[in-house]
Design an enzyme around this catalytic site. Structure first.
Site, mmCIF file in Angstrom:
data_model
loop_
_atom_site.group_PDB
_atom_site.id
_atom_site.type_symbol
_atom_site.label_atom_id
_atom_site.label_comp_id
_atom_site.label_asym_id
_atom_site.label_seq_id
_atom_site.Cartn_x
_atom_site.Cartn_y
_atom_site.Cartn_z
ATOM 1 N N GLY A 42 9.711 -40.344 40.720
ATOM 2 C CA GLY A 42 10.796 -41.104 40.118
ATOM 3 C C GLY A 42 10.446 -42.502 39.687
ATOM 4 O O GLY A 42 11.315 -43.365 39.618
ATOM 5 N N ALA A 43 9.185 -42.775 39.397
ATOM 6 C CA ALA A 43 8.794 -44.138 39.037
ATOM 7 C C ALA A 43 9.261 -44.485 37.627
ATOM 8 O O ALA A 43 9.067 -43.722 36.693
ATOM 9 C CB ALA A 43 7.283 -44.300 39.122
ATOM 10 N N GLY A 46 8.906 -50.015 34.814
ATOM 11 C CA GLY A 46 8.781 -51.305 35.489
ATOM 12 C C GLY A 46 8.157 -51.172 36.858
ATOM 13 O O GLY A 46 7.281 -51.951 37.247
ATOM 14 N N SER A 165 17.858 -46.706 52.160
ATOM 15 C CA SER A 165 18.775 -47.804 51.877
ATOM 16 C C SER A 165 19.502 -48.252 53.134
ATOM 17 O O SER A 165 19.665 -47.473 54.081
ATOM 18 C CB SER A 165 19.793 -47.364 50.815
ATOM 19 O OG SER A 165 20.873 -48.276 50.724
ATOM 20 N N TYR A 192 25.526 -40.691 49.221
ATOM 21 C CA TYR A 192 24.341 -41.543 49.077
ATOM 22 C C TYR A 192 23.889 -42.067 50.442
ATOM 23 O O TYR A 192 22.691 -42.069 50.754
ATOM 24 C CB TYR A 192 24.634 -42.706 48.134
ATOM 25 C CG TYR A 192 23.452 -43.636 47.982
ATOM 26 C CD1 TYR A 192 22.287 -43.202 47.363
ATOM 27 C CD2 TYR A 192 23.494 -44.937 48.473
ATOM 28 C CE1 TYR A 192 21.186 -44.032 47.240
ATOM 29 C CE2 TYR A 192 22.401 -45.783 48.347
ATOM 30 C CZ TYR A 192 21.252 -45.330 47.731
ATOM 31 O OH TYR A 192 20.163 -46.155 47.619
#
Length: 315
Positions: A42-43, A46, A165, A192
Site C-alpha cells: 500500500g505504499a 510520497g 493506529s 477501523y
C-alpha cells in the site's frame, strides 16, 4: 470581529501544527538497507520516496493496493523498485502475489504491512466472506505474512512491521468469534479501530512464535499523517473531518514515515519484538491489546477465516 476570529483561528492552527511536528519522533540512525529486500504494501508515491530517499536498499517491492494491473519497475535514487499488483482485501490476490515473490526472490529482510483504509460507512463483505475493512487492513496482511514467513526466516535477521493506529483504544471489547461483525454492532470507526487492535495483537502473537528465529515483529502508529489513505473508499463524516484536520495540523508524509523507517533500520530495535511504537518509542497500548490469551484466540480464529493451509504455516 470576524477578521479577528479568523486571525486567532489561523494562529491556533499553525501553533498546533508547529508543536505537533516539532515533537514528532525522527529516525536518527544512519543504517541503510543496502543489499536488503523490502516489501511495503500500500505504499503511496510520497511514502515510497520518504522510505527510499535515505535508505538505499537493493530491491524494494511496492505493491500499491490502489493500482490495478500496474506492474513494472522504476528507479528511485539508487533503489530498484518493483511495482506489483496486490489487493489485500482479496485473499486470492494475496496468494498470487506471495507465490510470485517466492518464485522470484531469494531473500526477504523487511516486510512492512502498510496498506489500509478507513472503515466503510456501512458493513460490506468481500467475496471471501470477510468484512471489507478487516480484510484490507488485517486479514490480507495476516495471510501475506504467514505465506512469506518461511522466506523471511531463511533470510534472517528480518523485521516485520505492522502499521496500526491509536484508534485501537477506541475498541472496548473484541469477540474472536465475530471478527467480521457477524454478531457485533458495526460502525465505521469501530471497524477501523478493530483492525488496528487486531494488528497489534497479531504482532504480539507473531513475536512469540518467532522467538529464536532472528525475525522480529512489531506494530507502529505513524501519527496523524495526511496521505492518500483518506481518499480511499467511501467517505464518512469522520474520515472527512480527519482529512481536513490532518491536512492543516498533521504530519507530512516525510515525517509520518519516520517511525516506520526507525523500526526498519535502527540498530536500537534489532532485538526488540512484540512491542507497539509511537514516535520512535515503545508506547503503552490499551488493556485489550496487552492480553496474550486474546492475541492467541484472535490468531486461531483468523487462521480459520483465511483458510490457512498446513503447507502455508511456517512457525
Amino acid at each position: 470581529m470576524l477578521e479577528e476570529v479568523a486571525v486567532v483561528l489561523v494562529v491556533l492552527i499553525l501553533t498546533i501544527r508547529f508543536i505537533y511536528r516539532w515533537q514528532s519522533g525522527r529516525c536518527s540512525s544512519e543504517a541503510t538497507l543496502d543489499g536488503k529486500t523490502v516489501i511495503i504494501t500500500g505504499a503511496s508515491a510520497g511514502e515510497l520516496k520518504a522510505f527510499t530517499g535515505r535508505r538505499a536498499g537493493r530491491v524494494c517491492l511496492i505493491p500499491w493496493w490502489k493500482v490495478r494491473g500496474m506492474e513494472g519497475g522504476l528507479e528511485v535514487g539508487d533503489v530498484r523498485v518493483e511495482v506489483r499488483h496486490l489487493d489485500t482485501s482479496d485473499l486470492t490476490s494475496v496468494r498470487k502475489f506471495a507465490k510470485r515473490i517466492l518464485e522470484d526472490e531469494r531473500s526477504l529482510h523487511v516486510l512492512i504491512n502498510n496498506a489500509g483504509m478507513m472503515g466503510c460507512p456501512k458493513r460490506e463483505v468481500t467475496q471471501d466472506g470477510l468484512e471489507l475493512t478487516m480484510a484490507t487492513n488485517y486479514y490480507g496482511h495476516f495471510l501475506l505474512t504467514n505465506l512469506l514467513l518461511g522466506l523471511m526466516k531463511k533470510s534472517s535477521p528480518g523485521r516485520i512491521i505492522a502499521l496500526t493506529s491509536s484508534d485501537h483504544s477506541y475498541v472496548n471489547k473484541l469477540n474472536p468469534d465475530s471478527l467480521n461483525f457477524e454478531r457485533e454492532h458495526y460502525s465505521s470507526r469501530t471497524a477501523y479501530g478493530q483492525t488496528s487492535l487486531c494488528n497489534i495483537l497479531f504482532s504480539v502473537e507473531l513475536a512469540s512464535k518467532l522467538e529464536g528465529t532472528g525475525v522480529t515483529a512489531n506494530s507502529v502508529h505513524p501519527g496523524c499523517v495526511h496521505t492518500e489513505f483518506f481518499y480511499k473508499g467511501k467517505v464518512t463524516l469522520f474520515s472527512w473531518i480527519c482529512r481536513k484536520l490532518y491536512l492543516l495540523m498533521g504530519k507530512d508524509v516525510q515525517l509520518g514515515a519516520q517511525p516506520t523507517i526507525y523500526l526498519a533500520v535502527s540498530q536500537e530495535v534489532e532485538d526488540v519484538s512484540g512491542q507497539y511504537f509511537v514516535d520512535c518509542q515503545v508506547a503503552k497500548t490499551s488493556e485489550l491489546a496487552r492480553q496474550k490469551k486474546l492475541a492467541k484466540q484472535v490468531w486461531e480464529a483468523t487462521e480459520v477465516d483465511v483458510k490457512l493451509q498446513p503447507e502455508e504455516k511456517h512457525y
